[in-house]
Design a protein around this motif. Structure first.
Motif, short mmCIF file in Angstrom:
data_model
loop_
_atom_site.label_atom_id
_atom_site.label_comp_id
_atom_site.label_asym_id
_atom_site.label_seq_id
_atom_site.Cartn_x
_atom_site.Cartn_y
_atom_site.Cartn_z
N VAL A 71 -21.18 21.49 72.78
CA VAL A 71 -20.52 21.76 71.50
C VAL A 71 -20.41 20.51 70.64
O VAL A 71 -19.91 20.58 69.52
N SER A 72 -20.89 19.37 71.12
CA SER A 72 -20.78 18.14 70.35
C SER A 72 -21.80 18.06 69.22
O SER A 72 -21.71 17.20 68.36
N LYS A 73 -22.79 18.95 69.22
CA LYS A 73 -23.80 18.94 68.16
C LYS A 73 -23.43 19.98 67.11
O LYS A 73 -23.05 21.08 67.42
N GLY B 88 -6.38 18.72 53.48
CA GLY B 88 -6.31 17.28 53.72
C GLY B 88 -6.32 16.95 55.21
O GLY B 88 -6.58 17.79 56.06
N SER B 89 -6.06 15.70 55.50
CA SER B 89 -6.05 15.22 56.89
C SER B 89 -4.94 15.91 57.66
O SER B 89 -3.91 16.26 57.11
N ILE B 90 -5.17 16.07 58.98
CA ILE B 90 -4.13 16.66 59.83
C ILE B 90 -3.58 15.60 60.77
O ILE B 90 -4.28 14.68 61.17
N SER B 91 -2.32 15.74 61.11
CA SER B 91 -1.69 14.85 62.07
C SER B 91 -2.28 15.10 63.45
O SER B 91 -2.50 16.24 63.85
N GLN B 92 -2.51 14.03 64.19
CA GLN B 92 -3.04 14.19 65.54
C GLN B 92 -2.02 14.89 66.45
O GLN B 92 -2.38 15.46 67.46
N GLY B 93 -0.77 14.91 66.05
CA GLY B 93 0.26 15.63 66.80
C GLY B 93 0.07 17.14 66.77
O GLY B 93 0.65 17.85 67.60
N LEU B 94 -0.72 17.66 65.83
CA LEU B 94 -0.98 19.10 65.77
C LEU B 94 -2.07 19.56 66.73
O LEU B 94 -2.27 20.75 66.91
N VAL B 95 -2.78 18.61 67.35
CA VAL B 95 -3.90 18.95 68.24
C VAL B 95 -3.38 19.63 69.49
O VAL B 95 -2.47 19.14 70.16
N VAL B 96 -3.96 20.79 69.80
CA VAL B 96 -3.60 21.58 70.99
C VAL B 96 -4.54 21.26 72.13
O VAL B 96 -4.13 21.21 73.29
N GLY B 97 -5.83 21.04 71.82
CA GLY B 97 -6.79 20.77 72.88
C GLY B 97 -8.16 20.41 72.32
O GLY B 97 -8.43 20.56 71.13
N LYS B 98 -9.00 19.93 73.23
CA LYS B 98 -10.38 19.56 72.90
C LYS B 98 -11.30 20.50 73.65
O LYS B 98 -11.17 20.69 74.86
N VAL B 99 -12.25 21.12 72.92
CA VAL B 99 -13.18 22.05 73.55
C VAL B 99 -14.14 21.27 74.44
O VAL B 99 -14.77 20.31 73.99
N VAL B 100 -14.24 21.70 75.70
CA VAL B 100 -15.11 21.05 76.67
C VAL B 100 -16.48 21.74 76.71
O VAL B 100 -17.51 21.10 76.62
N THR B 101 -16.46 23.07 76.85
CA THR B 101 -17.71 23.82 76.95
C THR B 101 -17.48 25.30 76.70
O THR B 101 -16.34 25.77 76.74
#
Length: 180
Positions: free
Chosen positions: A158-160, A133-146
């Motif tokens: 990586v956006s594609k 199911g959906s995850i809480s945004q509080g579980l996010v560790v980071g966003k991949v840049v490249t």
């Protein structure tokens, strides 16, 4: 009495460790991607055993507007917080999403407030929101840049990928809250 230059250099070097630690804990950090759930975006091909290393942005990720559809994120697994998973954001809070396969009990679901619907690009080898199911945004560790390693893939966009690659952006089975 003066301090020898070797000791002075060592002490000066040691003072930078807290700065480097803080930077990698809260700003940017490299991560190694393992597994096949995000193939072909990460670890493409089977001819090599190298695993992609990516640069991950760790700041400003808890606000609902900080992430968008198509972003690749690292987050703590809802079933095992010791594991960090890598998936693509497919749905944002308020979106209505059609899960891809049978493990999810509903044909359509609405992403709750401050939650995300995430999926792996390789659905046959992915445990994702279709399972838990959906995850809480509080579980996010980071966003991949490249991608930063291997060098042949340095700077890969990586956006594609994900549902976008299979069906084209206009055909994503996701409805925004404004469309409902």
């Amino acid at each position: 009495m003066s301090i020898p230059s070797g000791i002075k250099t060592t002490l000066l070097t040691l003072t930078w460790f807290p700065v480097l630690y803080s930077f990698s804990s809260h700003v940017f950090s490299p991560y190694q991607i393992s597994g096949f759930s995000m193939t072909p975006t990460f670890n493409p091909g089977t001819e090599t055993t190298t695993k992609d290393i990516v640069l991950v942005r760790k700041y400003n990720l808890k606000k609902p507007e900080s992430l968008k559809r198509g972003d690749v994120i690292l987050f703590r697994s809802p079933s095992d917080p010791e594991k960090v998973l890598t998936k693509r954001v497919v749905g944002l809070q308020g979106d209505t999403v059609k899960p891809k396969h049978p493990p999810y009990p509903k044909d359509e679901t609405r992403v709750p407030r401050n939650h995300l619907w995430v999926e792996g690009d390789n659905s046959f080898h992915s445990v994702d929101s279709n399972n838990f199911g959906s995850i809480s945004q509080g579980l996010v560790v980071g966003k991949v840049v490249t991608v930063i390693w291997p060098l042949s893939r340095f700077g890969t966009d990586v956006s594609k990928g994900g549902r976008d690659a299979r069906k084209g952006y206009g055909d994503i089975p996701v409805k925004s809250i404004g469309d409902i």
